[in-house]
Write an enzyme that holds these catalytic residues in place. Structure first.
Site, PDB file in Angstrom:
ATOM      1  N   ASP A  42       0.733  -1.079   0.039  1.00  0.00           N
ATOM      2  CA  ASP A  42       0.022   0.017   0.044  1.00  0.00           C
ATOM      3  C   ASP A  42       1.118   1.244   0.034  1.00  0.00           C
ATOM      4  O   ASP A  42       2.056   1.204   0.129  1.00  0.00           O
ATOM      5  CB  ASP A  42      -0.929  -0.106   1.572  1.00  0.00           C
ATOM      6  N   GLU A  62       2.205   4.793  -4.484  1.00  0.00           N
ATOM      7  CA  GLU A  62       2.242   5.604  -5.477  1.00  0.00           C
ATOM      8  C   GLU A  62       3.822   6.230  -5.773  1.00  0.00           C
ATOM      9  O   GLU A  62       4.120   6.454  -6.962  1.00  0.00           O
ATOM     10  CB  GLU A  62       1.349   6.476  -5.238  1.00  0.00           C
ATOM     11  N   ASP A 100      -9.103   3.476  -2.091  1.00  0.00           N
ATOM     12  CA  ASP A 100     -10.014   3.960  -1.351  1.00  0.00           C
ATOM     13  C   ASP A 100     -11.246   4.383  -2.093  1.00  0.00           C
ATOM     14  O   ASP A 100     -11.538   5.734  -2.137  1.00  0.00           O
ATOM     15  CB  ASP A 100      -9.526   5.195  -0.160  1.00  0.00           C
TER      16      ASP A 100
HETATM   17  C1  GLC Z   1      -4.724   3.294   2.719  1.00  0.00           C
HETATM   18  C2  GLC Z   1      -5.521   1.875   1.926  1.00  0.00           C
HETATM   19  C3  GLC Z   1      -6.370   1.254   2.572  1.00  0.00           C
HETATM   20  C4  GLC Z   1      -6.014   1.105   4.233  1.00  0.00           C
HETATM   21  C5  GLC Z   1      -5.295   2.477   4.704  1.00  0.00           C
HETATM   22  C6  GLC Z   1      -4.907   2.158   6.075  1.00  0.00           C
HETATM   23  O1  GLC Z   1      -5.734   4.511   2.843  1.00  0.00           O
HETATM   24  O2  GLC Z   1      -5.882   2.455   0.569  1.00  0.00           O
HETATM   25  O3  GLC Z   1      -6.959   0.207   2.160  1.00  0.00           O
HETATM   26  O4  GLC Z   1      -6.864   0.583   4.785  1.00  0.00           O
HETATM   27  O5  GLC Z   1      -4.235   2.937   3.854  1.00  0.00           O
HETATM   28  O6  GLC Z   1      -3.633   1.178   5.895  1.00  0.00           O
END
Ligand code: GLC
Length: 736
Positions: free
Chosen positions: A379, A382, A452
């Protein structure tokens, strides 16, 4: 104009100081470039080169050649290109725009499209399938408020377009890691502009006959998506966060209590010690390995999140190692670039650097083996910093070469996931690695989810074109957060979301911190009953999905498909955003609007069987269907045989002893791919393929490839009300 073959498949055409290069490739593809274009951050497959069929000496200032029996190319004195099919021009890119602006280098490819043209592709954008009339900038961006198509950049930067214009489909792939700007006939109704923030021009054109051929050729070039574990097609439950061991055990308990199938639970950032990657908060999770083992006994795998930014903390080994080796992104003055992510001040490693990759591979391997973790969720890659985008001049050192962020940005997430794609293979398992950001080639190493979204009806609606566009862009396995990530959902939305995405490849319910509980059991008995009904349907379809997954990984076809992919001649399918097909056999048409219980469904030509009621419909028209809250429309194309499992609460191939073949129509065919579902042994031929055929009241199975000792003991054949069962055997012929 001068032209010469620099080798037999590579033509150079020059006029004045300009020089155009054409490389002729197999699978109806051609690589066109004007200036040398460095590709060392992108690994494309070696596609076989091929000879141009015919070339005629220039006459009237035009050089003509035939790329295939029906596709020709003409080049004029200004080095403009005209691609023709059966004598009709369909794609004429103008390439003469390489320029330097004050801001940066810039090169542009423009082309005209027909009045009725459609433009598909570009991965995860929040827009309908046809992206004509929109503009985008492909540079990985986490904009947590993206709620509709107004946001030009999203997490992923996939530079593939599938265009239908002048009565012909064609595909385009733009392979640079620098940012591309797309104007998809927005500024000017019939003109597409693709600009690169760099001074070279370069594209691949796929000129095969239909979307299937075109997309397969693109997939072959960028690399077919990796082959998944069968279990990954199962239901998955997540939340930011199941904060401690007790909460995780409770999820498993509730799923069991309500008799809902479940294959994975995901741990979000709270499992870490201070949001440091590959650490465990020992207070919240005193014995993570035991938790993983206990879940595994119930058939549930554990997935943990891993963020791109590394906490600035000299006592944290990963930070110390990165800085010691100079792997972190640097400011122009040579100091570490410090951004802010969940752990606070953070550095961003150049994961593609060989040493860095090996180090992170070791860390991940140690972590997953110590804690028995089944999958790695990547995660914020980017990469995202809460302080704003990284400045373009920040540099990453990759194997001795400094890369400015402007160049490395879109390659960053692939570098990160490549640290992990082989973590499981040492234990002879297929990877479970997924990512939020990526580029086209990343599907070789990781699958994706779309970040998200919100618990909004609008986002349920957009999930269909979003996932289908990802599928079209080479991401076989992709999904959105079921129920929506941000904001509070409600019962009806969750039910319709479950129905609406029920056969989407990655099926995971996930929601954000501080939002209302969103597990299927968070509402009432009716919600659980409906959720269960559709999860059971999904689990019945696992062998069908898995057979497709194998095909996609070997042939570059698509698992979930927009209708036009299967029916390219049927113009009625070109703008369908609320229906999707799974392989050739299944068509789904869910309800995606609040309060709606009746909808129009377009069925392409042919006979269609309602999967649930058995009723048949003549296609080539719209039908109206009433769909109560517990109903969604699933049609099976006449002539299909679906392989099905039954009664599964989780997927463990060793324990699956019965396969059902359900026949639709009087003459039908089906296919099954079978292996152990988890190991890499299929690469050594340890798999079976079966062809199932029904005709004249007789059903037969032929085993085409033998390599795996089947776990099946029983075969069931079903057709309408009729059902027979026979002991498992390799080749069967029975009356049905
Ligand atoms: C980002 C991710 C989400 C996750 C959050 C906390 O927003 O896209 O899926 O729950 O981070 O880690």
């Amino acid at each position: 104009m001068n032209y010469q073959f620099t080798d037999k498949n590579h033509l150079e055409v020059s006029s004045g100081s300009k020089r155009l290069h054409l490389v002729f490739l197999e699978n109806a593809s051609i690589h066109v470039y004007v200036n040398e274009c460095p590709k060392d951050l992108i690994e494309l497959n070696e596609v076989l080169e091929t000879k141009v069929l015919r070339i005629l000496p220039p006459s009237d200032g035009i050089l003509k050649m035939s790329l295939s029996e029906s596709v020709d190319l003409e080049i004029d004195e200004k080095l403009n290109l005209r691609f023709l099919h059966a004598g009709h021009e369909f794609f004429s890119p103008r390439l003469n725009n390489a320029k330097k602006t004050k801001r940066n280098d810039y090169a542009e490819i423009d082309f005209d499209i027909s009045d009725d043209a459609k433009i598909y592709g570009l991965g995860d954008k929040m827009a309908p399938m046809n992206r004509r009339g929109y503009s985008y900038v492909n540079t990985n961006t986490d904009d947590s408020n993206h709620q509709d198509e107004l946001f030009p950049s999203l997490y992923k930067s996939i530079n593939y377009l599938l265009v239908r214009s002048f009565d012909r489909f064609f595909g385009l792939y733009f392979p640079s890691t620098y940012a591309y700007e797309y104007d998809l006939a927005k500024a000017s109704l019939n003109e597409v502009k693709v600009g690169l923030r760099k001074d070279y021009l370069d594209f691949y054109l796929f000129y095969g006959d239909d979307p299937k051929q075109i997309t397969s050729a693109y997939s072959l070039l960028v690399g077919h998506p990796y082959f998944i574990r069968m279990k990954m097609l199962g239901n998955q439950q997540s939340r930011w966060s199941y904060e401690d061991e007790k909460m995780v055990r409770e999820v498993a308990k509730q799923y069991k209590k309500f008799d809902l199938p479940l294959d994975y639970i995901h741990l979000d950032i709270h499992h870490m010690d201070g949001y440091r990657d590959f650490t465990v908060d020992k207070i919240r999770f005193p014995d993570l390995a035991k938790l993983a083992d206990d879940l595994k006994r119930q058939g549930i795998g554990l997935v943990t999140i891993n963020d791109a930014g590394i906490k600035v903390d000299p006592d944290y080994e990963i930070y110390a190692k990165c800085v010691e080796n100079g792997w972190e992104a640097k400011n122009p003055d040579g100091t570490s670039f410090i951004g802010r992510v969940w752990p606070g001040d953070s550095i961003f490693p150049a994961y593609s650097n060989k040493g860095c990759r090996e180090f992170f591979f070791d860390k991940a391997k140690e972590f997953v083996t110590t804690y028995h973790v089944d999958g790695i969720w990547n995660d914020m890659n980017e990469p995202h910093s809460f302080t704003g985008p990284l400045p373009d001049e920040v540099t990453f050192e990759v194997d001795g070469k400094k890369r400015e962020f402007a160049e490395y940005h879109n390659a960053f997430p692939e570098g990160m996931v490549r640290c992990f794609d082989e973590v499981y293979s040492e234990a002879n398992r297929r990877p479970y690695v997924f990512t939020r950001a990526c580029m086209a080639t990343t599907a070789k190493y990781a699958f994706a989810w779309n970040g998200d979204n919100f618990s909004l009806w609008h986002h349920l609606g957009l999930s269909i074109p979003q996932i289908l566009s990802m599928s079209l862009s080479n991401f076989m396995i992709d999904g959105v957060d079921i129920g929506g990530f941000g904001g509070d959902g409600n019962k009806e939305l969750l039910i319709r979301w479950c129905e609406g995405n029920i056969l989407m490849p990655f099926f995971r319910n996930h929601s954000s911190l501080h939002t209302k509980a969103q597990e299927p059991y968070a509402y009432d008995k009716e919600t659980v009953d409906i959720y269960r009904k559709y999860l059971e349907f999904r689990y019945r379809m696992i062998p069908y999905l898995y057979t497709l997954a194998h095909r996609v990984s070997t042939l570059g076809e698509m698992m979930v498909r927009p209708l036009f992919y299967n029916y390219p001649e049927d113009k009625e399918t070109y703008e369908t955003n609320d229906e999707y097909m799974v392989g050739d056999a299944l068509l789904l048409a869910p309800i995606v609007n609040q309060g709606q219980t009746v909808r129009a469904i377009y069925l392409p030509k042919g006979i269609w069987h309602d999967y649930f009621t058995g009723e048949t419909y003549e296609g080539g028209r719209y039908i109206m269907m009433k769909l109560a809250l517990d109903e969604t429309a699933v049609f099976v194309k006449d002539g299909s045989i679906l392989p099905e499992f039954d009664g599964l609460k989780y997927i463990d191939k060793k324990k699956i002893h019965r396969i059902t073949y359900r026949v639709f129509g009087e003459k039908a065919d089906g296919f099954l791919y079978e292996d152990d579902g988890d190991s890499l042994n299929y690469l050594k031929g340890k798999f079976n393929t079966y062809h199932i055929h029904y005709e004249g009241g007789k059903v037969g199975i032929q085993k085409d490839h033998r390599g795996y000792h089947s776990t099946f003991k029983e075969i069931v054949f079903a057709k309408g009300e009729k059902q027979i069962s026979v002991p498992y055997q390799e080749n069967v012929e029975e009356e049905l």
